[in-house]
Design an enzyme around this catalytic site. Structure first.
Site, short mmCIF file in Angstrom:
data_model
loop_
_atom_site.label_atom_id
_atom_site.label_comp_id
_atom_site.label_asym_id
_atom_site.label_seq_id
_atom_site.Cartn_x
_atom_site.Cartn_y
_atom_site.Cartn_z
N SER A 714 3.68 29.89 -2.94
CA SER A 714 4.67 29.17 -2.14
C SER A 714 5.20 29.99 -0.97
O SER A 714 6.20 29.63 -0.38
CB SER A 714 5.85 28.75 -3.04
OG SER A 714 6.47 29.87 -3.62
N LYS A 757 14.74 26.10 -6.17
CA LYS A 757 14.76 26.72 -4.85
C LYS A 757 15.92 26.18 -4.01
O LYS A 757 16.61 26.95 -3.31
CB LYS A 757 13.43 26.47 -4.15
CG LYS A 757 12.27 27.22 -4.81
CD LYS A 757 10.94 26.84 -4.18
CE LYS A 757 9.79 27.60 -4.86
NZ LYS A 757 8.47 27.22 -4.32
#
Length: 814
Positions: A714, A757
């Protein structure tokens, strides 16, 4: 009191005690076969009986208890001793009316009478002749009736049919007597001496066990031939019943004979061993084990194995090493809950109430549990589900399992799999090894004491393996609903049904769980909590628990929501709640000391004096820069303990085209860095920097906090943004963080852990996050109040990100 038939020995008692017999008796008729010579009056008292029908020539004793019945007997004794006996239709009625009494009965002669101490009468009567009630002439204090005698039809000649009926009745009677093991010689002599069909029918009927309505039907039949036919039908049915009864008794006797033979041989063996000095308390112990095995409810196959091992044990010397092994094995079989199970609480509303009491939010998990309960209510035979709770530490995975057990009214068992490397921990050791014992699955079932507990397998993602086997593979059978109904532990070596167990696994991440094992589980993600959720959980659960554990009362401490929020922001950085509870516990301990020293409360904890309880803040929110230095970008990463904001730094140095990567980066992040560099080279012309920069410059990519290993798919978008910022010497906004992976063509791919996140970005105080467009579906899991605090942008191509960040070519278009 009821009028009941009494035992035949009462006749002898009454005859042997003449002092109890009243003296106003009339002599009995010399010829009892003919009633024509008896002077039977037209009017006489009526005795109503409950559950017996009196036939002609029948002699039997009766208890008389009802008041009307006692008066009727007294009246008969004061007159001519004749009384009509009729049965009542419903034996449950204590005071029958004329409509409750059969109209056909038997005129009887009272032969003996004695009075009981409790006021009841005991009479000996003889049936004389059938009669019908014409009318009731008196109803109080007893029934008196007018009767019509039923004369027996004379049969002068017997045809073959009548003779056949008589013989059939005798033969069937003899067969019944033989089947029941009764000496038939004397009884058959009486039956053979009776040639009249009617009298033979009455004689047999009076000795048959029949329901009152069946006997009444025979009594009311006036034709002697027809009456004998009815008796023959009843005899045929009795023959069938007696045959079956004899067969059952024979089978039972055979089994009993075998058991007696085994008992006799066992006692002989015990006596021999006793003479040899080999038998003491061990013999009693074996018998106790035998009884315990029979009570344990073992399945047939298991009981057979247990009996085999018990027989081996009984033939061994008690001090033999193998005897101890077998004895321990049998004790395990006895103590396991083969049939014991707790009853599920299938009240959906009550279960929902319990789940809401124990846990805040977690709606998806609660909904799944309530769905399971609903299906269980509609289909009790359903197999137990295999749930897997995945989330950071401290979010309540283990405590949620306890709440599920409480909601279901089941036992709770927890087993930690972290660091387990030995397959025998799951399946058990074979009995050939010294110190062998069942695996921890069977141990947990025994500990629960029921075959349907909630069984929690903690930290399934931390299983290991070595030369002793692969525990994860051993768990495949345990967690497969199609196989675990016959789970075989190596120690027991017999199947145990685990299909009723509700298995719940917990993990911090899914990556390390083998795919075959993951395929058998239903994954439910439990992400971290928002600040608002933490405040509410602290107020409702954590703080009251810490107040209680530290010996305080709720009135001793006053702490506001703002103060708790400050604890969350400045003293904890986590997705879960463990550190928050520790800090609240520290506050409570400080207050507990003050209370113990005699200070008076309540004690207020405010945002101004919080440092006096917890010390200086551990985490300070740095002032966010509006613009970052060139070459720095903010990325979002997922970790086992929640989301995290990462600074990714890129420096462009004079050199020979080397790519330097520092900061404990994993292989996947290294590949992301290579992909970002290759894509940047394709865009050199568009952005105005030298196309051969990769040959003249060294690129150094660094992720701070180097002691912490970092990996995951990511970081490609963030590395690309930092690299372009460094190459173009343009600064990026300081309040935007990003996540996503890129391809060599610049496409942005979706990533996981979006909620964690975004939660990290909110906690860090950022204003915007950029996520891949394909991750829009994940926003449904994010609470609305959290989405309101931050702007969420989506991108499909890495160039979309550069536009949102304001990266522009440093020269005009080429």
């Amino acid at each position: 009191m009821s009028d009941e038939k009494i035992h035949q020995t009462e006749i002898q008692d009454m005859q042997e005690d003449p002092k109890k017999i009243e003296l106003n008796q009339q002599p009995e008729s010399e010829n009892k076969e003919e009633t024509g010579g008896l002077d039977i009056p037209e009017k006489m008292p009526l005795l109503v009986v409950r559950d017996i029908t009196i036939f002609n020539y029948m002699i039997l004793p009766l208890f008389i208890g009802r008041e009307k019945s006692v008066h009727a007997v007294d009246a008969a004794l004061n007159q001519n001793r004749y009384i009509l006996i009729c049965a009542q239709k419903d034996e449950k009625i204590d005071d029958p009316t004329p409509n409750d009494i059969y109209r056909t009965g038997t005129v009887a002669l009272i032969m003996r009478m004695l009075k009981m101490p409790d006021g009841r009468l005991k009479v000996l009567i003889q049936g004389i002749q059938r009669a019908k009630i014409k009318e009731f002439t008196k109803e109080d204090p007893f029934y008196e009736v007018k009767i019509d005698l039923i004369q027996e039809k004379d049969i002068t000649e017997y045809g073959p049919e009548v003779e056949a009926l008589i013989r059939a009745a005798r033969e069937q009677s003899e067969k019944i007597l033989n089947l029941k093991g009764i000496d038939s010689s004397e009884i058959m002599a009486v039956l053979n001496s009776v040639d009249e069909p009617g009298r033979l029918a009455d004689l047999i009927a009076s000795n048959l066990r029949m329901k009152p309505e069946e006997a009444q039907k025979i009594l009311e039949c006036e034709d002697p031939i027809e009456r004998l036919k009815l008796v023959n039908k009843k005899l045929a049915k009795e023959v069938e019943v007696a045959t079956m009864q004899a067969k059952i008794q024979s089978m039972a006797k055979e089994g009993m004979d075998k058991a007696q033979r085994e008992f006799f041989l066992r006692e002989q063996l015990k006596a021999i061993r006793k003479e040899l000095g080999e038998l003491g308390e061990e013999g009693d112990e074996i018998e106790e084990l035998r009884k315990a095995l029979k009570k344990a409810g073992l399945p047939k196959k298991v009981f057979k194995e247990a009996e085999k091992q018990l027989n081996r044990l009984s033939s061994m010397h008690p001090e033999a090493a193998e005897a101890t092994v077998i004895r321990t094995y049998l004790e395990w079989l006895v103590e396991l809950p083969w049939k014991k199970a707790t009853k599920d609480r299938l009240d959906i509303k009550e279960a929902e109430k319990i789940l809401n009491e124990d846990h805040y939010d977690l709606d998806k998990v609660k909904e799944r549990i309530l769905e399971y309960l609903s299906v269980r209510k509609l289909n009790p035979k359903m197999k137990g589900p295999i749930l897997c709770f995945v989330g950071p530490p401290g979010v309540g995975k283990t405590s949620l399992g306890k709440s599920i057990a409480r909601a279901l009214n089941r036992k709770f068992v927890r087993m930690s799999l972290g660091g387990m490397r030995d397959e025998a921990e799951i399946r058990g050791h074979r009995r050939t090894y010294i110190g062998s014992m069942p695996g921890r699955i069977i141990q947990g079932i025994k500990e629960a004491g029921s075959k349907n507990p909630v069984f929690m397998l903690d930290e399934i993602d931390k299983l290991g393996n070595d030369f002793r086997g692969d525990p994860a593979s051993a768990l495949l059978e345990v967690l497969d609903p199609e196989q675990n109904n016959s789970f075989t532990d190596h120690y027991l070596n017999v199947p145990f049904d685990l299909s009723k167990v509700m298995f719940i696994c917990t993990a911090n991440m899914l990556d390390t769980i083998p795919s075959a094992l993951l395929d058998r589980m239903e994954v439910i993600r439990i992400p971290g909590y928002t600040e608002q959720e933490k405040v509410k959980i602290a107020e409702k659960y954590l703080l009251p628990r810490q107040i209680k554990e530290n010996g305080l009362q709720s009135k001793d401490i006053q702490i506001s929501s703002k103060t708790i929020l400050k604890v969350i922001r400045e003293y904890t950085r986590e997705a879960g709640l463990r550190n928050l509870e520790r800090e609240l516990g520290a506050i409570c301990r400080k207050i507990a000391r003050k209370v113990a020293e005699g200070q008076k409360g309540p004690f207020r904890v405010t945002t101004q004096n919080l440092h006096k309880f917890l010390g200086v803040p551990k985490f300070l929110n740095e002032e966010k820069e509006k613009e970052l230095p060139p070459g720095v970008a903010l990325g979002l990463a997922w970790t086992p303990v929640g989301g995290e904001v990462l600074n990714i730094e890129v420096s462009v140095l004079p050199g020979k085209g080397k790519l330097l990567l520092t900061g404990q980066l994993g292989d996947i992040m290294k590949e992301s860095a290579q992909a970002a560099l290759s894509y940047a080279r394709t865009k050199a012309k568009d952005f105005g920097f030298e196309e051969d920069f990769a040959e003249k410059k060294d690129i150094h990519i660094h992720v701070p906090a180097g002691a912490t290993p970092k990996d995951g798919p990511s970081a490609g978008v963030t590395i690309s943004a930092a690299l372009m910022s460094a190459l173009t010497e343009q600064s990026l906004p300081g309040d935007i963080a990003m996540t996503g992976e890129i391809t060599l063509r610049g496409r942005v791919l979706p990533v996981g852990g979006i909620k964690e996140k975004i939660l990290a970005a909110v906690t860090y105080g950022l204003s915007t996050v950029v996520i891949p467009k394909q991750n829009l579906k994940d926003l449904q899991e994010i609470p609305k109040d959290l989405r309101k605090k931050i702007k969420i942008e989506t991108i499909e191509h890495v160039e979309d990100l550069w536009n949102k960040l304001g990266l522009k070519p440093i020269k005009g278009e080429n």
